[in-house]
Write a protein that holds these residues in place. Structure first.
Motif, PDB file in Angstrom:
ATOM      1  N   LYS A 168      18.014  23.377  43.191  1.00  0.00           N
ATOM      2  CA  LYS A 168      18.684  22.629  44.265  1.00  0.00           C
ATOM      3  C   LYS A 168      20.189  22.850  44.268  1.00  0.00           C
ATOM      4  CE  LYS A 168      15.256  19.051  44.889  1.00  0.00           C
ATOM      5  NZ  LYS A 168      14.302  18.783  43.883  1.00  0.00           N
ATOM      6  N   ASP A 169      20.833  22.670  43.119  1.00  0.00           N
ATOM      7  CA  ASP A 169      22.286  22.823  43.040  1.00  0.00           C
ATOM      8  C   ASP A 169      22.620  23.562  41.753  1.00  0.00           C
ATOM      9  OD1 ASP A 169      25.032  22.707  43.044  1.00  0.00           O
ATOM     10  OD2 ASP A 169      25.162  20.522  43.065  1.00  0.00           O
ATOM     11  N   VAL A 170      22.657  24.872  41.837  1.00  0.00           N
ATOM     12  CA  VAL A 170      22.818  25.730  40.665  1.00  0.00           C
ATOM     13  C   VAL A 170      24.105  25.435  39.888  1.00  0.00           C
ATOM     14  CG1 VAL A 170      23.940  27.656  41.854  1.00  0.00           C
ATOM     15  CG2 VAL A 170      22.445  28.114  39.923  1.00  0.00           C
ATOM     16  N   GLN A 171      25.079  24.803  40.536  1.00  0.00           N
ATOM     17  CA  GLN A 171      26.362  24.514  39.893  1.00  0.00           C
ATOM     18  C   GLN A 171      26.474  23.063  39.400  1.00  0.00           C
ATOM     19  OE1 GLN A 171      27.330  27.334  39.153  1.00  0.00           O
ATOM     20  NE2 GLN A 171      29.138  27.881  40.321  1.00  0.00           N
ATOM     21  N   SER A 172      25.435  22.273  39.572  1.00  0.00           N
ATOM     22  CA  SER A 172      25.498  20.877  39.117  1.00  0.00           C
ATOM     23  C   SER A 172      25.497  20.815  37.599  1.00  0.00           C
ATOM     24  CB  SER A 172      24.311  20.072  39.662  1.00  0.00           C
ATOM     25  OG  SER A 172      23.118  20.437  38.984  1.00  0.00           O
TER      26      SER A 172
ATOM     27  N   ASN B 128      27.692  35.422  41.661  1.00  0.00           N
ATOM     28  CA  ASN B 128      26.387  35.764  42.230  1.00  0.00           C
ATOM     29  C   ASN B 128      26.143  35.062  43.561  1.00  0.00           C
ATOM     30  OD1 ASN B 128      25.552  37.522  40.147  1.00  0.00           O
ATOM     31  ND2 ASN B 128      25.068  35.776  38.860  1.00  0.00           N
ATOM     32  N   LEU B 129      26.561  33.808  43.670  1.00  0.00           N
ATOM     33  CA  LEU B 129      26.385  33.081  44.924  1.00  0.00           C
ATOM     34  C   LEU B 129      27.190  33.719  46.053  1.00  0.00           C
ATOM     35  CD1 LEU B 129      26.416  29.432  43.544  1.00  0.00           C
ATOM     36  CD2 LEU B 129      24.455  30.609  44.590  1.00  0.00           C
TER      37      LEU B 129
ATOM     38  N   ALA C  88      23.067  35.374  46.119  1.00  0.00           N
ATOM     39  CA  ALA C  88      21.953  35.202  45.184  1.00  0.00           C
ATOM     40  C   ALA C  88      21.179  33.917  45.444  1.00  0.00           C
ATOM     41  CB  ALA C  88      22.466  35.211  43.744  1.00  0.00           C
ATOM     42  N   GLU C  89      19.879  34.018  45.259  1.00  0.00           N
ATOM     43  CA  GLU C  89      18.988  32.858  45.299  1.00  0.00           C
ATOM     44  C   GLU C  89      18.546  32.588  43.871  1.00  0.00           C
ATOM     45  OE1 GLU C  89      15.852  33.084  48.214  1.00  0.00           O
ATOM     46  OE2 GLU C  89      17.104  34.296  49.552  1.00  0.00           O
ATOM     47  N   TYR C  90      18.586  31.313  43.466  1.00  0.00           N
ATOM     48  CA  TYR C  90      18.274  30.919  42.099  1.00  0.00           C
ATOM     49  C   TYR C  90      16.984  30.109  42.051  1.00  0.00           C
ATOM     50  CZ  TYR C  90      22.812  32.241  40.147  1.00  0.00           C
ATOM     51  OH  TYR C  90      23.904  32.942  39.692  1.00  0.00           O
ATOM     52  N   TYR C  91      16.161  30.410  41.046  1.00  0.00           N
ATOM     53  CA  TYR C  91      14.881  29.721  40.855  1.00  0.00           C
ATOM     54  C   TYR C  91      14.692  29.397  39.380  1.00  0.00           C
ATOM     55  CZ  TYR C  91      13.589  31.241  45.526  1.00  0.00           C
ATOM     56  OH  TYR C  91      13.550  31.430  46.877  1.00  0.00           O
TER      57      TYR C  91
ATOM     58  N   SER D  97      29.153  29.155  27.456  1.00  0.00           N
ATOM     59  CA  SER D  97      29.565  27.792  27.784  1.00  0.00           C
ATOM     60  C   SER D  97      29.124  27.481  29.211  1.00  0.00           C
ATOM     61  CB  SER D  97      31.087  27.661  27.680  1.00  0.00           C
ATOM     62  OG  SER D  97      31.713  28.438  28.701  1.00  0.00           O
ATOM     63  N   GLU D  98      29.167  26.215  29.580  1.00  0.00           N
ATOM     64  CA  GLU D  98      28.850  25.856  30.966  1.00  0.00           C
ATOM     65  C   GLU D  98      29.853  26.516  31.912  1.00  0.00           C
ATOM     66  OE1 GLU D  98      27.972  21.701  31.627  1.00  0.00           O
ATOM     67  OE2 GLU D  98      26.767  21.656  29.803  1.00  0.00           O
ATOM     68  N   GLU D  99      31.098  26.670  31.466  1.00  0.00           N
ATOM     69  CA  GLU D  99      32.108  27.334  32.298  1.00  0.00           C
ATOM     70  C   GLU D  99      31.744  28.805  32.530  1.00  0.00           C
ATOM     71  OE1 GLU D  99      32.949  25.433  29.510  1.00  0.00           O
ATOM     72  OE2 GLU D  99      33.460  23.690  30.740  1.00  0.00           O
ATOM     73  N   ASP D 100      31.233  29.482  31.498  1.00  0.00           N
ATOM     74  CA  ASP D 100      30.779  30.869  31.654  1.00  0.00           C
ATOM     75  C   ASP D 100      29.677  30.947  32.708  1.00  0.00           C
ATOM     76  OD1 ASP D 100      32.410  31.856  29.524  1.00  0.00           O
ATOM     77  OD2 ASP D 100      30.834  31.405  28.053  1.00  0.00           O
ATOM     78  N   ILE D 101      28.759  30.023  32.638  1.00  0.00           N
ATOM     79  CA  ILE D 101      27.619  30.018  33.557  1.00  0.00           C
ATOM     80  C   ILE D 101      28.090  29.719  34.977  1.00  0.00           C
ATOM     81  CG2 ILE D 101      25.474  28.784  34.126  1.00  0.00           C
ATOM     82  CD1 ILE D 101      25.137  28.566  30.977  1.00  0.00           C
ATOM     83  N   ILE D 102      28.963  28.748  35.124  1.00  0.00           N
ATOM     84  CA  ILE D 102      29.487  28.397  36.451  1.00  0.00           C
ATOM     85  C   ILE D 102      30.206  29.596  37.067  1.00  0.00           C
ATOM     86  CG2 ILE D 102      31.241  27.009  37.632  1.00  0.00           C
ATOM     87  CD1 ILE D 102      30.352  24.671  35.742  1.00  0.00           C
ATOM     88  N   LYS D 103      31.038  30.267  36.278  1.00  0.00           N
ATOM     89  CA  LYS D 103      31.780  31.435  36.784  1.00  0.00           C
ATOM     90  C   LYS D 103      30.826  32.542  37.209  1.00  0.00           C
ATOM     91  CE  LYS D 103      35.276  34.801  35.598  1.00  0.00           C
ATOM     92  NZ  LYS D 103      35.834  35.597  34.557  1.00  0.00           N
TER      93      LYS D 103
END
Length: 160
Positions: free
Chosen positions: A8-12, A51-52, A56-59, A40-46
């Motif tokens: 739903k919200d890949v950045q939440s 990708n967004l 990109a579509e995330y599942y 880190s969560e920051e690495d993932i968010i970046k």
């Protein structure tokens, strides 16, 4: 039951925490791709932001409605208008049970239903487990390049 469910919200906070748990269960993969074992969560968010921007579509890959893996893909990559799988990973605790194969089958069915005839992906040099998985699933190397993290990669393609 294995399924792929849109995130739903890949950045939440909740979703980046889940992604972090799954990704950090594979420190060797993280080292090959991101040059660090734990993200880190920051690495993932970046990484997600980049990708967004590309579309990109995330599942989540779910087992009995619980997230056990991740998939993200581009439906149409700008350079060739073909779908590209950016990531397919299952938490280490759930690996070797056929979950990745089942998730790939579901994604391929989704791509076929959207009238795609091919799919591409890249595998970083040094990711021998990933390369073996993709070859076993019928993907063949068609080229080599450098990815967005400046890693040498082999580009794979599969006819659907």
């Amino acid at each position: 039951m294995i399924d792929i469910v849109p995130i739903k919200d890949v950045q939440s906070k909740e979703d980046t925490t889940i992604q972090k748990t799954i990704l950090n269960s594979h420190p060797a993969y993280n080292q090959v791709v991101m040059a660090k074992e734990l993200l880190s969560e920051e690495d993932i968010i970046k990484d997600n932001e980049e990708n967004l921007k590309l579309g990109a579509e995330y599942y989540y890959i779910t087992k009995d409605n619980e997230p056990v893996g991740l998939i993200h893909y581009l439906l149409k990559y700008k350079s060739d208008n073909l779908p590209w799988i950016g990531l397919l990973i299952v938490h280490k605790q759930h690996s070797r049970g056929g979950i990745a194969s089942q998730a790939l089958h579901l994604l391929e069915k989704k791509l076929i239903d959207q009238n795609n005839q091919k799919v591409k992906l890249c595998v970083q040099e040094g990711n021998e487990i990933g390369a073996a998985f993709w070859r076993q699933k019928g993907f063949v190397i068609i080229n080599s390049a450098t990815d967005g993290h400046n890693n040498r990669v082999d580009i794979y393609e599969k006819k659907l």
